[in-house]
Design an enzyme around this catalytic site. Structure first.
Site, PDB file in Angstrom:
ATOM      1  N   PHE A 146       1.862  27.355  -6.934  1.00 58.37           N
ATOM      2  CA  PHE A 146       1.459  25.267  -6.804  1.00 58.37           C
ATOM      3  C   PHE A 146       2.261  25.127  -7.148  1.00 58.37           C
ATOM      4  CE2 PHE A 146       0.034  21.460  -7.219  1.00 58.37           C
ATOM      5  CZ  PHE A 146      -0.732  21.279  -5.961  1.00 58.37           C
ATOM      6  N   ASP A 231       8.165  26.685 -13.775  1.00 55.39           N
ATOM      7  CA  ASP A 231       7.485  25.488 -13.961  1.00 55.39           C
ATOM      8  C   ASP A 231       5.849  24.980 -15.269  1.00 55.39           C
ATOM      9  OD1 ASP A 231       5.495  23.837 -12.922  1.00 55.39           O
ATOM     10  OD2 ASP A 231       5.688  24.610 -11.118  1.00 55.39           O
ATOM     11  N   LYS A 260       2.565  16.094 -16.173  1.00 54.87           N
ATOM     12  CA  LYS A 260       0.970  15.623 -16.162  1.00 54.87           C
ATOM     13  C   LYS A 260       1.279  14.865 -17.414  1.00 54.87           C
ATOM     14  CE  LYS A 260      -0.247  18.827 -12.892  1.00 54.87           C
ATOM     15  NZ  LYS A 260      -1.057  18.083 -11.364  1.00 54.87           N
TER      16      LYS A 260
END
Length: 406
Positions: A146, A231, A260
């Site tokens: 993801f 990532d 984030k």
């Protein structure tokens, strides 16, 4: 499955239902305020936050240091675009590079933008440095990944909800099983410019690969002259007990995507960080963002980096890991069939006979604990890193009560 709702909550949910595109199916909890590891809804009910906005709120709701940094910058200037230089971006980039042990920073806004940027950089590097023939650059990715929801990214997703009906899909990607170094090596050839992986797959259910996997990925990339792109948008910035999750196994990627928590839960901030010989392939005008690197984001991001530079949040996550693992061990055979823990981050597989992950999340919300389900009967627990041991015990104890009641 139900979640009790008060009058104000019901009214707020009705407004959302009428006015918002239904691209989410959230729990029926309407949050009005937050403090530390807790949030309060519009009817005054308090909840322990076990999601931290997918790790974007690692430093807690209403962190005073971050709020002070934002307030101070609001009174100065908030947006200039990159057409001009602002006085906050350079210091932010310098501090972030030092924190991550890299040389250059490419600032963006969202995690998906950071991944898209890394893809562009990797392709440009492949053509301009490695010498891959034009139009043939390949990036190897992992099953269960993801990385975001843009058109290019969903092109190499194997989640049907993220991918179906959004084609035609972007070519140039090759998928291999996550955690399988032999399969990765077999997929490599002279057209591969990068291997793009999550060191821990968050959306996949906090899937932690074997300890020798990421070192093997590094070795394969070196052997074939490809970049290793990590990532770390969910796994980075303290969540696993380290600044970057790759530090758990002593690996250094060529590029790292961050997001984030980099914005402190206040503004969207993301970045690609890496070496000068890779990020340096970008030329003026080839990539950019109106809001990327804006002064407000840079001011908040600089304080985030300063806090992480002190190491206390990493230490808190690392110290909380054995407690969280032990509490989940105690639920084994009592509704929990498996779990995976890294720092203050857990993927918890519930016995499907007891319900889906979303049903368990509803029951937990009824009892004042918020978590997020993922595939099937798996839930994720990722509280703000300011959470106390007693609050962790409360959350996992409540999960035990929910499972016992089913």
């Amino acid at each position: 499955m139900h979640t009790a709702t008060g009058t104000n909550t019901s009214a707020a949910l009705a407004v959302e239902d009428r006015s918002l595109a239904h691209n989410y199916s959230p729990l029926p909890v309407v949050i009005a305020s937050g403090d530390g590891a807790w949030v309060t809804d519009v009817d005054g009910k308090r909840y322990l936050d076990g999601l931290a906005a997918y790790s974007a709120v690692n430093f807690g709701h209403g962190n005073p240091r971050l709020l002070d940094a934002a307030r101070a910058q609001l009174d100065r200037v908030t947006l200039t675009s990159r057409a001009f230089v602002n006085d906050r971006l350079g210091p932010f980039a310098s501090a972030l590079a030092e924190l991550t042990g890299t040389e250059l920073v490419l600032p963006m806004n969202t995690g998906a933008e950071a991944v898209e940027s890394a893809i562009k950089v990797a392709r440009a590097w492949g053509y301009r440095v490695k010498g891959v023939p034009a139009g043939q650059a390949t990036i190897v990715v992992a099953s269960g990944n993801f990385h975001g929801r843009t058109t290019t990214i969903v092109s190499f997703s194997d989640d049907p909800d993220a991918r179906n009906d959004f084609g035609p899909y972007t070519p140039g990607f090759r998928t291999v099983p996550y955690g399988d170094a032999a399969a990765l090596r077999a997929a490599m050839d002279e057209t591969v410019v990068a291997v793009l992986l999550e060191p821990i797959q968050g959306e996949g259910g906090v899937v932690i690969p074997p300890a020798d996997y990421l070192p093997a990925v590094r070795a394969v990339c070196d052997e074939f002259g490809a970049l290793f792109v990590a990532d770390e948008i969910q796994s980075g910035l303290g969540r696993t007990g380290h600044t970057l999750a790759v530090e758990r196994v002593g690996v250094r990627p060529d590029l790292v995507t961050l997001g984030k928590a980099l914005g402190g839960g206040i503004v969207p901030v993301s970045a690609v960080v890496g070496s000068r010989d890779v990020l340096g392939v970008l030329r003026p005008g080839e990539h950019g963002s109106t809001f990327g690197g804006n002064p407000l984001a840079a001011a908040v991001g600089t304080e985030v980096v300063a806090m992480l530079g002190e190491g206390t949040f990493q230490e808190r996550a690392l110290a909380g890991e054995p407690l969280l693992r032990g509490l989940l061990d105690d639920l084994a055979g009592r509704g929990v069939v498996a779990h995976r823990v890294a720092g203050l981050w857990a993927g918890i597989d519930i016995d499907p006979a007891l319900g889906t992950g979303k049903e368990i999340a509803h029951d937990l919300a009824d009892r004042g604990v918020l978590v997020k389900d993922t595939h099937g009967s798996t839930i994720r627990f990722a509280p703000p890193l300011v959470v106390t041991d007693d609050e962790v015990r409360l959350a996992i104890g409540t999960l035990g009560e929910v499972l016992a009641a089913r």
